[in-house]
Scaffold this active site. Structure first.
Site, mmCIF file in Angstrom:
data_model
loop_
_atom_site.group_PDB
_atom_site.id
_atom_site.type_symbol
_atom_site.label_atom_id
_atom_site.label_comp_id
_atom_site.label_asym_id
_atom_site.label_seq_id
_atom_site.Cartn_x
_atom_site.Cartn_y
_atom_site.Cartn_z
ATOM 1 N N ASP A 8 30.869 50.640 64.113
ATOM 2 C CA ASP A 8 31.847 51.710 63.874
ATOM 3 C C ASP A 8 32.315 51.729 62.421
ATOM 4 O O ASP A 8 32.382 50.686 61.768
ATOM 5 C CB ASP A 8 33.037 51.481 64.816
ATOM 6 C CG ASP A 8 33.945 52.691 64.889
ATOM 7 O OD1 ASP A 8 33.506 53.802 64.528
ATOM 8 O OD2 ASP A 8 35.106 52.528 65.311
ATOM 9 N N GLY A 26 31.788 56.964 59.324
ATOM 10 C CA GLY A 26 32.448 58.188 58.854
ATOM 11 C C GLY A 26 33.512 57.864 57.815
ATOM 12 O O GLY A 26 33.586 58.501 56.758
ATOM 13 N N TRP A 28 33.775 55.170 55.976
ATOM 14 C CA TRP A 28 33.131 54.621 54.768
ATOM 15 C C TRP A 28 32.693 55.774 53.866
ATOM 16 O O TRP A 28 32.926 55.757 52.654
ATOM 17 C CB TRP A 28 31.926 53.785 55.202
ATOM 18 C CG TRP A 28 31.179 53.110 54.091
ATOM 19 C CD1 TRP A 28 31.381 51.856 53.597
ATOM 20 C CD2 TRP A 28 30.076 53.658 53.341
ATOM 21 N NE1 TRP A 28 30.487 51.586 52.588
ATOM 22 C CE2 TRP A 28 29.672 52.678 52.407
ATOM 23 C CE3 TRP A 28 29.393 54.875 53.364
ATOM 24 C CZ2 TRP A 28 28.614 52.872 51.513
ATOM 25 C CZ3 TRP A 28 28.349 55.079 52.465
ATOM 26 C CH2 TRP A 28 27.965 54.072 51.549
ATOM 27 N N HIS A 68 26.223 57.067 58.055
ATOM 28 C CA HIS A 68 25.232 56.608 59.041
ATOM 29 C C HIS A 68 23.999 56.055 58.316
ATOM 30 O O HIS A 68 23.470 55.003 58.686
ATOM 31 C CB HIS A 68 24.816 57.745 59.981
ATOM 32 C CG HIS A 68 25.972 58.316 60.771
ATOM 33 N ND1 HIS A 68 26.902 57.533 61.387
ATOM 34 C CD2 HIS A 68 26.338 59.602 61.039
ATOM 35 C CE1 HIS A 68 27.796 58.301 62.004
ATOM 36 N NE2 HIS A 68 27.474 59.561 61.798
ATOM 37 N N THR A 110 26.925 58.469 75.195
ATOM 38 C CA THR A 110 26.912 59.717 75.982
ATOM 39 C C THR A 110 28.075 60.620 75.548
ATOM 40 O O THR A 110 28.045 61.821 75.793
ATOM 41 C CB THR A 110 27.012 59.417 77.499
ATOM 42 O OG1 THR A 110 28.008 58.406 77.701
ATOM 43 C CG2 THR A 110 25.696 58.931 78.066
ATOM 44 N N LEU A 141 13.509 37.825 69.543
ATOM 45 C CA LEU A 141 14.811 38.481 69.746
ATOM 46 C C LEU A 141 14.569 39.804 70.473
ATOM 47 O O LEU A 141 13.645 40.542 70.122
ATOM 48 C CB LEU A 141 15.463 38.774 68.388
ATOM 49 C CG LEU A 141 16.738 39.612 68.401
ATOM 50 C CD1 LEU A 141 17.957 38.758 68.760
ATOM 51 C CD2 LEU A 141 16.990 40.273 67.045
HETATM 52 C C1 FPP Z 1 30.109 55.026 64.379
HETATM 53 O O1 FPP Z 1 30.720 55.435 63.174
HETATM 54 C C2 FPP Z 1 28.700 55.227 64.362
HETATM 55 C C3 FPP Z 1 28.000 56.040 65.197
HETATM 56 C C4 FPP Z 1 28.582 56.854 66.255
HETATM 57 C C5 FPP Z 1 26.586 56.140 65.063
HETATM 58 C C6 FPP Z 1 25.826 54.905 65.355
HETATM 59 C C7 FPP Z 1 25.474 54.088 64.202
HETATM 60 C C8 FPP Z 1 24.580 54.360 63.247
HETATM 61 C C9 FPP Z 1 23.869 55.627 63.134
HETATM 62 C C10 FPP Z 1 24.355 53.336 62.200
HETATM 63 C C11 FPP Z 1 23.063 52.676 62.222
HETATM 64 C C12 FPP Z 1 22.158 53.057 63.312
HETATM 65 C C13 FPP Z 1 20.861 52.877 63.257
HETATM 66 C C14 FPP Z 1 19.959 53.333 64.334
HETATM 67 C C15 FPP Z 1 20.298 52.246 62.063
HETATM 68 P P1 FPP Z 1 31.675 56.701 63.206
HETATM 69 O O2 FPP Z 1 30.864 57.895 62.849
HETATM 70 O O3 FPP Z 1 32.357 56.775 64.536
HETATM 71 O O4 FPP Z 1 32.676 56.314 62.072
HETATM 72 P P2 FPP Z 1 34.229 56.693 61.981
HETATM 73 O O5 FPP Z 1 34.903 56.074 63.177
HETATM 74 O O6 FPP Z 1 34.653 56.065 60.689
HETATM 75 O O7 FPP Z 1 34.305 58.185 61.958
#
Ligand code: FPP
Length: 254
Positions: free
Chosen positions: A34, A37, A39, A51, A80, A145
């Site tokens: 998490d 966004g 960052w 991301h 989901t 792993l």
């Molecule tokens: C959470 O940050 C991240 C996600 C919902 C997406 C999942 C993670 C990734 C895409 C990073 C790496 C993944 C891969 C497959 C390499 P957020 O968008 O909720 O951040 P925020 O809470 O700061 O808005």
């Protein structure tokens, strides 16, 4: 003949994992990645840039998990509930997951990582499912792993889907409802072979589990860290493991 696996690449600063006894190291670590966004926002960038920056963190943590001896790593890459994000972000996340799996699968295979998709088929892009299945097939014999890519995953969705399958089997008289056990229910989960989660990590300072691996994390140790996901690397994992090593796990016993 057993395949020769590549050693994990050491951290760029040369730092080594903390020295712990085997029993202090979690077998299964689950991570809510998490803070992408936030960052990106703090740098005046689009959320999608966050991301993108998160990919490096994940790959470094896979290397660090291997170095310290973690056996299974589950990462929440798309929930989901993430379908509720803007259409642009959903589209980006679908394509991004597909690209990451495609471009990283050889490196992961060389390291002896078994890639496994954990999630629901309904709604997930077919091109993403195809990519996941190819990665699963390429890496199916690997033993170093297991990396569970949780994509279109939700804990409640998983339990609902299991309940529906069990009800259907009961109607067909293939199972007796009274004979169901906690162990037999796991056969109906998305990844029946998944171990129970020992250590559950969430980055970004938020202290929620957000519907991730609810059944499997019933007795997990929770560690919430203040780092935003793109700033995480294997040292973040090792720090969480050191915190875990200090915990006393009783599993309901006195
Ligand atoms: C959470 O940050 C991240 C996600 C919902 C997406 C999942 C993670 C990734 C895409 C990073 C790496 C993944 C891969 C497959 C390499 P957020 O968008 O909720 O951040 P925020 O809470 O700061 O808005």
């Amino acid at each position: 003949m057993a395949k020769k696996v590549k050693q994990a690449t050491p951290h760029r600063n040369g730092i080594k994992p903390p020295k712990l006894e085997r029993k202090q190291i979690p077998n299964h670590v689950a991570i809510v990645m998490d803070g992408n966004g936030r960052w990106a926002k703090s740098r005046g960038l689009a959320r999608t840039a966050g991301h993108e920056a998160g990919e490096k963190a994940l790959v470094d943590i896979v290397h660090g998990a291997i170095e310290i001896g973690v056996k299974e790593l589950s990462v929440y890459a798309f929930s989901t509930e993430n379908w509720k994000r803007s259409p642009e972000e959903v589209k980006f996340l679908m394509g991004f997951n597909r690209e990451v799996i495609h471009s990283r699968r050889e490196e992961l295979n060389d390291l002896g990582v078994k890639i496994r998709w954990v999630g629901r088929e309904k709604r997930l892009w077919k091109t993403v499912i195809d990519e996941l299945k190819q990665a699963e097939s390429l890496t199916k014999n690997n033993k170093v792993l297991t990396l569970n890519m949780c994509i279109n995953y939700g804990g409640r969705a998983e339990m609902l889907d299991a309940a529906v399958s069990i009800a259907k089997e009961a109607v067909k008289k293939k199972i007796k409802p009274d004979a169901l056990t906690e162990k037999s229910i796991t056969k109906y989960l998305y990844a029946p072979l998944m171990r129970d989660v020992d250590l559950f990590i969430r980055s970004s300072g938020e202290q929620r589990t957000s519907n991730f691996l609810m059944w499997q994390s019933a007795y997990a140790e929770m560690v919430f860290l203040d780092v935003l996901w793109p700033d995480a690397d294997r040292r973040t994992l090792w720090k969480a493991i050191e915190i875990y090593a200090e915990r006393e796990r009783r599993f309901g016993k006195a």
